[in-house]
Structure formats: structure tokens, C-alpha cells
Design a protein around this motif. Structure first.
Motif, PDB file in Angstrom:
ATOM      1  N   LEU A 117       0.993  -1.403  -0.169  1.00  0.00           N
ATOM      2  CA  LEU A 117      -0.044  -0.082  -0.066  1.00  0.00           C
ATOM      3  C   LEU A 117       0.795   1.297   0.028  1.00  0.00           C
ATOM      4  CD1 LEU A 117      -2.701  -1.066   2.694  1.00  0.00           C
ATOM      5  CD2 LEU A 117      -2.921  -0.709   0.134  1.00  0.00           C
ATOM      6  N   SER A 118       1.834   1.181   0.736  1.00  0.00           N
ATOM      7  CA  SER A 118       2.706   2.638   0.868  1.00  0.00           C
ATOM      8  C   SER A 118       3.611   2.736  -0.321  1.00  0.00           C
ATOM      9  CB  SER A 118       3.613   2.533   2.171  1.00  0.00           C
ATOM     10  OG  SER A 118       4.455   1.476   2.071  1.00  0.00           O
ATOM     11  N   ALA A 119       4.033   1.445  -0.894  1.00  0.00           N
ATOM     12  CA  ALA A 119       4.893   1.630  -2.009  1.00  0.00           C
ATOM     13  C   ALA A 119       3.962   2.470  -3.196  1.00  0.00           C
ATOM     14  CB  ALA A 119       5.475   0.532  -2.389  1.00  0.00           C
ATOM     15  N   SER A 120       2.803   1.580  -3.349  1.00  0.00           N
ATOM     16  CA  SER A 120       1.816   2.027  -4.373  1.00  0.00           C
ATOM     17  C   SER A 120       1.462   3.587  -4.347  1.00  0.00           C
ATOM     18  CB  SER A 120       0.530   1.245  -4.730  1.00  0.00           C
ATOM     19  OG  SER A 120      -0.315   1.406  -3.366  1.00  0.00           O
ATOM     20  N   MET A 121       1.451   4.086  -3.215  1.00  0.00           N
ATOM     21  CA  MET A 121       0.887   5.819  -3.001  1.00  0.00           C
ATOM     22  C   MET A 121       2.061   6.626  -3.438  1.00  0.00           C
ATOM     23  SD  MET A 121      -1.647   5.082   0.380  1.00  0.00           S
ATOM     24  CE  MET A 121      -1.908   6.883   0.372  1.00  0.00           C
TER      25      MET A 121
ATOM     26  N   LEU B 160       7.347  20.087   4.287  1.00  0.00           N
ATOM     27  CA  LEU B 160       6.687  19.501   5.437  1.00  0.00           C
ATOM     28  C   LEU B 160       5.202  19.459   5.230  1.00  0.00           C
ATOM     29  CD1 LEU B 160       7.092  18.270   7.975  1.00  0.00           C
ATOM     30  CD2 LEU B 160       7.003  20.597   9.176  1.00  0.00           C
ATOM     31  N   ASN B 161       4.575  20.659   4.859  1.00  0.00           N
ATOM     32  CA  ASN B 161       3.129  20.520   4.680  1.00  0.00           C
ATOM     33  C   ASN B 161       2.585  19.595   3.924  1.00  0.00           C
ATOM     34  OD1 ASN B 161       2.881  22.506   6.664  1.00  0.00           O
ATOM     35  ND2 ASN B 161       2.652  24.235   5.083  1.00  0.00           N
ATOM     36  N   GLN B 162       3.182  19.304   2.713  1.00  0.00           N
ATOM     37  CA  GLN B 162       2.633  18.366   1.381  1.00  0.00           C
ATOM     38  C   GLN B 162       3.013  16.953   2.202  1.00  0.00           C
ATOM     39  OE1 GLN B 162       4.348  18.916  -2.137  1.00  0.00           O
ATOM     40  NE2 GLN B 162       3.672  17.020  -2.960  1.00  0.00           N
ATOM     41  N   ALA B 163       4.164  16.802   3.050  1.00  0.00           N
ATOM     42  CA  ALA B 163       4.543  15.449   3.509  1.00  0.00           C
ATOM     43  C   ALA B 163       3.399  14.939   4.477  1.00  0.00           C
ATOM     44  CB  ALA B 163       5.879  15.449   4.051  1.00  0.00           C
ATOM     45  N   GLN B 164       2.927  16.069   5.212  1.00  0.00           N
ATOM     46  CA  GLN B 164       1.963  15.684   6.020  1.00  0.00           C
ATOM     47  C   GLN B 164       0.697  15.007   5.494  1.00  0.00           C
ATOM     48  OE1 GLN B 164       1.039  18.765   9.119  1.00  0.00           O
ATOM     49  NE2 GLN B 164      -0.152  17.487  10.247  1.00  0.00           N
ATOM     50  N   ILE B 165       0.231  15.765   4.504  1.00  0.00           N
ATOM     51  CA  ILE B 165      -0.958  15.452   4.028  1.00  0.00           C
ATOM     52  C   ILE B 165      -0.525  14.242   3.156  1.00  0.00           C
ATOM     53  CG2 ILE B 165      -2.152  16.093   1.715  1.00  0.00           C
ATOM     54  CD1 ILE B 165      -1.510  18.905   1.934  1.00  0.00           C
TER      55      ILE B 165
ATOM     56  N   ARG C 164      -2.895  10.846   4.223  1.00  0.00           N
ATOM     57  CA  ARG C 164      -3.616   9.967   3.449  1.00  0.00           C
ATOM     58  C   ARG C 164      -3.370   8.631   3.357  1.00  0.00           C
ATOM     59  NH1 ARG C 164      -2.417  12.730  -0.908  1.00  0.00           N
ATOM     60  NH2 ARG C 164      -0.700  11.473  -1.932  1.00  0.00           N
ATOM     61  N   LEU C 165      -1.920   8.395   3.805  1.00  0.00           N
ATOM     62  CA  LEU C 165      -1.586   6.982   3.996  1.00  0.00           C
ATOM     63  C   LEU C 165      -2.196   6.233   5.154  1.00  0.00           C
ATOM     64  CD1 LEU C 165       0.513   4.662   3.273  1.00  0.00           C
ATOM     65  CD2 LEU C 165       2.108   5.759   4.756  1.00  0.00           C
ATOM     66  N   VAL C 166      -2.353   7.126   6.419  1.00  0.00           N
ATOM     67  CA  VAL C 166      -2.908   6.591   7.544  1.00  0.00           C
ATOM     68  C   VAL C 166      -4.323   6.158   7.193  1.00  0.00           C
ATOM     69  CG1 VAL C 166      -3.434   7.361   9.722  1.00  0.00           C
ATOM     70  CG2 VAL C 166      -1.360   8.018   9.221  1.00  0.00           C
ATOM     71  N   THR C 167      -5.078   6.987   6.538  1.00  0.00           N
ATOM     72  CA  THR C 167      -6.463   6.980   6.217  1.00  0.00           C
ATOM     73  C   THR C 167      -6.568   5.614   5.262  1.00  0.00           C
ATOM     74  OG1 THR C 167      -6.867   9.409   6.629  1.00  0.00           O
ATOM     75  CG2 THR C 167      -8.547   7.884   5.217  1.00  0.00           C
ATOM     76  N   THR C 168      -6.114   5.700   4.361  1.00  0.00           N
ATOM     77  CA  THR C 168      -6.002   4.442   3.357  1.00  0.00           C
ATOM     78  C   THR C 168      -5.905   3.068   3.794  1.00  0.00           C
ATOM     79  OG1 THR C 168      -5.329   5.907   1.574  1.00  0.00           O
ATOM     80  CG2 THR C 168      -5.260   3.560   1.302  1.00  0.00           C
ATOM     81  N   ILE C 169      -4.752   2.900   4.921  1.00  0.00           N
ATOM     82  CA  ILE C 169      -4.450   1.918   5.619  1.00  0.00           C
ATOM     83  C   ILE C 169      -5.688   1.443   6.771  1.00  0.00           C
ATOM     84  CG2 ILE C 169      -2.886   0.793   7.235  1.00  0.00           C
ATOM     85  CD1 ILE C 169      -0.844   1.950   5.777  1.00  0.00           C
ATOM     86  N   ALA C 170      -6.181   2.611   7.307  1.00  0.00           N
ATOM     87  CA  ALA C 170      -7.153   2.345   8.358  1.00  0.00           C
ATOM     88  C   ALA C 170      -8.393   1.656   7.777  1.00  0.00           C
ATOM     89  CB  ALA C 170      -7.626   3.615   9.135  1.00  0.00           C
ATOM     90  N   ASN C 171      -8.699   2.268   6.604  1.00  0.00           N
ATOM     91  CA  ASN C 171     -10.094   1.890   5.551  1.00  0.00           C
ATOM     92  C   ASN C 171      -9.693   0.364   4.850  1.00  0.00           C
ATOM     93  OD1 ASN C 171     -11.234   3.963   6.610  1.00  0.00           O
ATOM     94  ND2 ASN C 171     -10.649   5.144   4.928  1.00  0.00           N
TER      95      ASN C 171
END
Length: 626
Positions: free
Chosen positions: A530-534, A558-563, A567-574
Motif C-alpha cells: 500500500l505505501s509503495a503504491s501511493m 513539510l506541509n505536503q509530506a504531512q498530507i 492520506r496513507l494513515v486513512t487509506t490503511i485504516a480503511n
């Protein structure tokens, strides 16, 4: 290593080194003395018969028989009673005396054996750094003397120390090289001894199944030789391996077997104390604390503080037992002693265990700041051990590959020599056959070229394997750290943005405990995919620990990295993980940091790590900025 094995096998091994590597130079025949020497070379005799053999050699060898007399003098360096500090100090002084003696000058191989003897006793005194310097010098001299037996002996004994220190990369390289040398010289007894050292290393770096298999082979070999005591001692090593597998009942069965055998033989109190420690350790694993305390109290009076390794283990077990019984003051006292002892002997594995128990005690006392500081110290120690484990498989492959390559090169040299002799004969008999010889040489060159090409490709493959995590197929810790340092330096020089994301799975231990390690591995693979594909093509995702991953984001503020991290946290949680277990879900926590005045990549990693820690403290399944 248990006392049976150490006092009987190791010392006989060293006796053999002294005898086996030095050719008999005396002009006169002395078959009886040579027969005794040969028995020692082939591993016959025990520590009990050592003094008797020395006395017999003393009467058989005349003062004028200098070569045999020097061999005997070197042999006298070794004594079986290593638990006696006076004996150890006397042995070191004896070795120094003969190393400086003029009559030993014509015998460089014997001087090397005395150096090994001295270094080994220094190791028993826990002067580990000086001992390692001696071993390094002995290995170098053995290669200079071109004596394969000495090379094997020196690398085997040095490999054991590397293994004890947790340096498995160096240990395997030494021990596997020694194993090939022993087998090539058909020294079955000593290849079997060295096999035990390899098995111990496998156990220590987390492959207990292979360790048990090798120990069982070694035990059967000793039983065939009628060496019951040594075979019984190996049961302790098998017990340790079962502990690594989590089969504590089997481990306890093995340790009790050795303990009861020692009682029947009425062994020394120190020996019985070590066996009692092993039994207590298994009982603690089985949460039978009161029984464990009985064995620990039995062992405590017979293990002194200058016996650093055993003293550290005793205090670790006492600390754990008192922690289990909520006697926190006593637990803290013993864990501090254990920590100091293991740090003094440079035993990082033992120090890690002591720090873990210490953090638990401080937590129970609600001394949160001290507990936190201890956890940070534990983390640093664990990282150092993890780095060593990362290289152990590469070292094993490299050691075996180099040994195979050495054998192949020897065969090629023999073939080349045979062809040269044949060429000379043919030239004398018939000049016209020279053309055939040249053609044959050309064919050999082509074959060698193809072989070298194959070896080059194989080396490239091995290099790729060394940089890839075998489970997730992502770049491993070493690979992504090197890339991160390069990207950091490039961004700093060009004044461009550079950010990193450090994330790991929440409550991953529960996944392994509840669903099993296979399910845990599947979760890690899913996180990697998942992380590699994103990520973008120029970014890199790598696995740097058990469930910990690192993402490098080039030209990303930094701001873009946080976004991206959110997105990665949300994708994995779902993410639907029903293929792993129906209804199963997993979340991650992430820390984000960007280049901003740091002097090196390590500082950037530290900020991301602190941010990850804050994400965990904030309830997990979220992102924090460093």
C-alpha cells in the motif's frame, strides 16, 4: 556455554591446537611420547587424564629432545580448572614467560599457540578487548605461516568470542571458514566441536531449529565416542534452543536432566550453581517464580562478582523473580548489578534484557521519567543489536561463498599445474603438438572467462539480496539509510525541500499473538504494498525494523509530506483485510519531518522518530510533525 562443555571440550581443543600444528623435528624416535601427542591431537582424553598425560610425557621426553620438550612446554599452558582465578593468572604468566624465552624463538607455531593460550585466559578474566587483540594477531600470524590447522584453530576460538559478544557477522565468517578447513583436513573431532560453536551462533541470532539439529548431531557423535559428560553438557545448549522457540517445558526438562546428572556426579559447587541458573531461567519463563527463587538462592553464594558473565545472568534472574513477587526494591538492586556486569563484559544482549526489566521496575514504581530514559537507552541498545542481526545472513552467505570459491580456485591451480607439466613433456617429444597445447590453453581461458562472468553475475545478485528486505521486497535498513543520507546531502547543497515519513503498525504484537506470525507477515507485506503504491516514482519506501517503515520524499515540503502521511494513515485504516482474517483491520502511526537546519540525516531521523513517539502517545492512528 555450560561447564561440561567449556572445561572438557574447549581445553582439549586447545591442547590439540598445540600438538597438531607443529611438526616433529627431533632426530631421535620416541614412539611412546608421539603416541600420547597423537591421542591429544585426535581428541582422546579428558581434563581428568590431563595431568597424568603431562606427567608421563615429562618422564618420556629427555632434556636434549628440544622440539618435543618445547611442545610439552606449550601444552603445560593449559589447565582445566578455569573457575580458579589463581590458575588463570598463573597460566597467563606462564604463557608470557615462554613467549619471551629465547629457546622458543625457532618455533613460531608454538609461540602462536602460546599467544592463543594467553588470549583465551584473558577472555576468562573478562579482559575481552585485550583477548580479541591477541586473537586478531594469532589469525594474522597463522595466515603468514600458511598453516591451515592454525588458521582453523585461531578463527574458531575467535569466532566463539564474536558470537558471545553478539557480533554474528564476524562469528559466522570465522566459524564457517574454520569448519571448511577442519573438514578438508579430515579432522572429524574438531570439525564436530566447531559445529557446536556454529550451532550456538545460530541459536543466539534467532534460528533455534537449525541450532537444535546441529546440537543433536554433535551429541550423537560424542555418545558414539563414549563421551557421556560432553553429550550431557550439550543437553544444556539444546535446552537454550528450546527456550528460544518458546518451548519452555522441553527446555526445563533438558536443564533438569543436566542438573540431576551433576548431582549424581557430585560436581563442584560452582558447576552446580550454573546448572541451577539454567533451571531457574526456564522456571521463570513458566511463571513458577517461587521454585525459581529456590534454585537462584542455591546458586547465589557460589557465583562471585568477578565472574562477570554468570554474575550478570544471576542478577537478571533475581531481578525478574523479585519483580514477579512485587519486591521492587530488591528487584531494582539486582537489575542494576546485572546491567553493570553485562556492560563491563560488552554483552549487549544481556544489557538489553537488564534494561527491559529495569524499565518495568521503574514503571511499577511510577518513576515515569526514569522509566522513559531507560526505554530510550533500551531502544539504542536494541538498534545496535538489530544492525548486527541485519548483517548476519549476508555474512553467512559470504562466508560460504568465499569457502566454495577458495576450493574452486585450488582445483583450478592443480589443473593448471598438471597442464604445464604435460606441456613440457609434449614439447620435448614432439614440437608439432605445441599447437594442440595452445588450443587447449585457449579453451581453458574461455572456460575461466565464462566462470568468472558467472561469478560476477552471482556476486551482483548477492549484492542485490543484501540490500533488500526478504519479506516485503522493499529496500532494507542499510539500503534506505544510504539513500536517505545521499538525498539529504543533495537537498542541503541545492537548497531544495526534502521530507521523510516514519511509520509503524499499531499494536502489532497483538497481531502476532492472536493471529499468528504468518498473519503478521501478511500484514507487513500489505503495508509495504500500500505505501509503495501511493508514492511517486522518485520516492523510496523501505522497511527499517520489525513493523517500522521509512519513506523518503524528494523535493517535498513539510506541509505536503504531512498530507501524504495523513492520506496513507486513512487509506490503511480503511483497507479491507478480510483475506488475512474476517473483519480484521490495522492502523498505523506516523511521524513527519523535513530538512530545516539539521546537519545530517541522523538528526532528521531523530525528529521523525520523536514525532512518531508523539503520535503513539496521542492515541495512535494519526500523524505528528517533528
Amino acid at each position: 556455554m555450560n561447564l561440561f562443555y567449556k572445561t572438557i571440550v574447549v581445553l582439549i581443543f586447545c591442547f590439540s591446537c598445540t600438538m597438531g600444528s607443529f611438526p616433529l623435528l627431533a632426530a631421535s624416535d620416541n614412539p611412546k611420547a608421539d603416541e600420547i601427542f597423537e591421542k591429544i591431537i585426535n581428541g582422546h582424553g579428558t581434563s581428568d587424564s590431563h595431568s597424568q598425560m603431562l606427567s608421563e610425557l615429562e618422564t618420556l621426553i629427555s632434556r636434549s629432545d628440544t622440539p618435543r620438550r618445547m611442545r610439552l612446554n606449550a601444552l603445560k599452558c593449559w589447565e582445566p580448572d578455569i573457575s580458579n582465578n589463581q590458575v588463570i593468572n598463573a597460566a597467563i604468566a606462564y604463557a608470557d614467560q615462554w613467549l619471551q624465552h629465547d629457546s622458543m624463538a625457532p618455533y613460531p607455531k608454538l609461540k602462536l599457540e602460546l599467544l592463543l593460550c594467553k588470549s583465551w585466559y584473558l577472555e576468562q578474566k573478562n579482559e575481552v578487548e585485550i583477548a580479541m587483540q591477541g586473537y586478531n594477531q594469532a589469525v594474522k600470524q597463522a595466515y603468514a605461516l600458511e598453516d591451515n590447522r592454525l588458521i582453523a584453530d585461531a578463527r574458531s576460538i575467535r569466532g566463539e568470542l564474536f558470537s558471545f559478544q553478539g557480533n554474528f557477522s564476524a562469528a559466522l565468517e570465522d566459524l564457517i571458514t574454520a569448519q571448511h578447513l577442519y573438514e578438508n583436513q579430515e579432522l572429524s573431532y574438531w570439525s564436530n566441536y566447531n559445529l557446536g560453536s556454529i550451532a550456538t551462533s545460530y541459536r543466539r541470532f534467532g534460528d533455534p531449529q537449525n541450532a537444535i539439529r546441529y546440537f543433536e548431531q554433535q551429541k550423537q557423535a560424542h555418545l558414539k565416542r563414549g563421551e557421556i559428560d560432553i553429550a550431557t553438557g550439550i543437553e544444556t545448549e539444546i535446552g537454550f534452543s528450546y527456550e528460544e522457540l518458546g518451548e519452555y517445558e522441553k527446555a526445563l526438562e533438558k536443564h533438569l536432566k543436566v542438573y540431576r546428572a551433576g548431582e549424581q556426579k557430585k560436581l563442584a559447587e560452582f558447576d552446580m550453581a550454573i546448572f541451577a541458573l539454567n533451571v531457574a531461567a526456564a522456571l521463570l519463563r513458566l511463571e513458577r517464580t517461587q521454585e525459581a527463587l529456590q534454585y537462584l538462592q542455591q546458586a547465589k553464594p557460589h557465583i562471585a562478582s568477578d565472574q562477570i558473565g554468570f554474575y550478570g545472568e544471576l542478577n537478571i534472574y533475581l531481578a525478574q523473580a523479585y519483580l514477579n513477587t512485587s519486591k521492587l526494591e530488591l528487584a531494582f538492586k539486582h537489575v542494576v548489578l546485572a546491567e553493570k556486569s553485562h556492560r563491563k563484559s560488552k554483552n549487549q544482549r544481556g544489557e538489553e534484557r537488564a534494561l527491559f526489566i529495569k524499565s518495568q521496575i521503574l514503571g511499577e514504581n511510577q518513576d515515569w521519567q526514569a522509566a522513559y530514559d531507560t526505554q530510550r537507552q533500551l531502544f539504542e541498545t536494541h538498534k545496535a543489536l538489530d544492525a548486527k542481526q541485519e548483517s548476519r545472513r549476508t555474512a553467512e552467505i559470504r562466508g560460504r561463498f568465499n569457502s566454495d570459491k577458495m576450493e574452486q580456485e585450488n582445483l583450478q591451480l592443480l589443473e593448471y599445474k598438471r597442464l604445464k607439466e604435460q606441456e613440457h613433456i609434449i614439447t620435448q617429444q614432439n614440437k608439432y603438438l605445441q599447437v594442440a597445447v595452445l588450443l587447449l590453453a585457449l579453451v581453458i581461458i574461455i572456460i575461466l572467462g565464462l566462470y568468472l562472468l558467472k561469478q560476477f553475475r552471482r556476486t551482483r545478485t548477492l549484492e542485490a539480496l543484501a540490500l533488500t528486505d526478504h519479506l516485503t521486497q522493499l529496500p532494507n535498513r542499510r539500503h534506505i539509510y544510504v539513500r536517505g543520507e545521499k538525498e539529504f546531502a543533495k537537498s542541503k547543497a541545492n537548497h531544495t525541500d526534502f521530507s521523510i515519513i516514519l511509520f509503524d503498525a499499531d499494536h502489532f504484537k497483538k497481531v502476532n499473538d492472536i493471529l499468528g506470525h504468518d498473519a503478521g507477515d501478511n500484514v507487513l507485506v500489505k503495508l509495504a504494498q500500500l505505501s509503495a503504491s501511493m508514492m511517486r516514482k522518485g520516492d523510496m519506501v523501505g522497511r527499517i525494523g520489525g513493523e517500522e517503515f521509512l519513506i523518503l520524499l524528494r523535493e517535498t515540503p513539510l506541509n505536503q509530506a504531512q498530507i501524504i502521511a495523513e492520506r496513507l494513515v486513512t487509506t490503511i485504516a480503511n483497507e479491507n483485510l478480510d483475506d488475512i482474517d474476517p473483519g480484521f483491520r490495522v492502523t498505523i502511526s506516523a511521524g513527519v519531518a523535513a530538512i530545516d537546519g539539521q546537519t545530517n540525516f541522523k538528526e532528521l531521523m531523530s525528529r521523525a522518530d520523536q514525532a512518531l513517539y508523539e503520535a503513539k502517545e496521542a492515541g495512535r492512528n494519526c500523524v505528528k510533525r517533528g
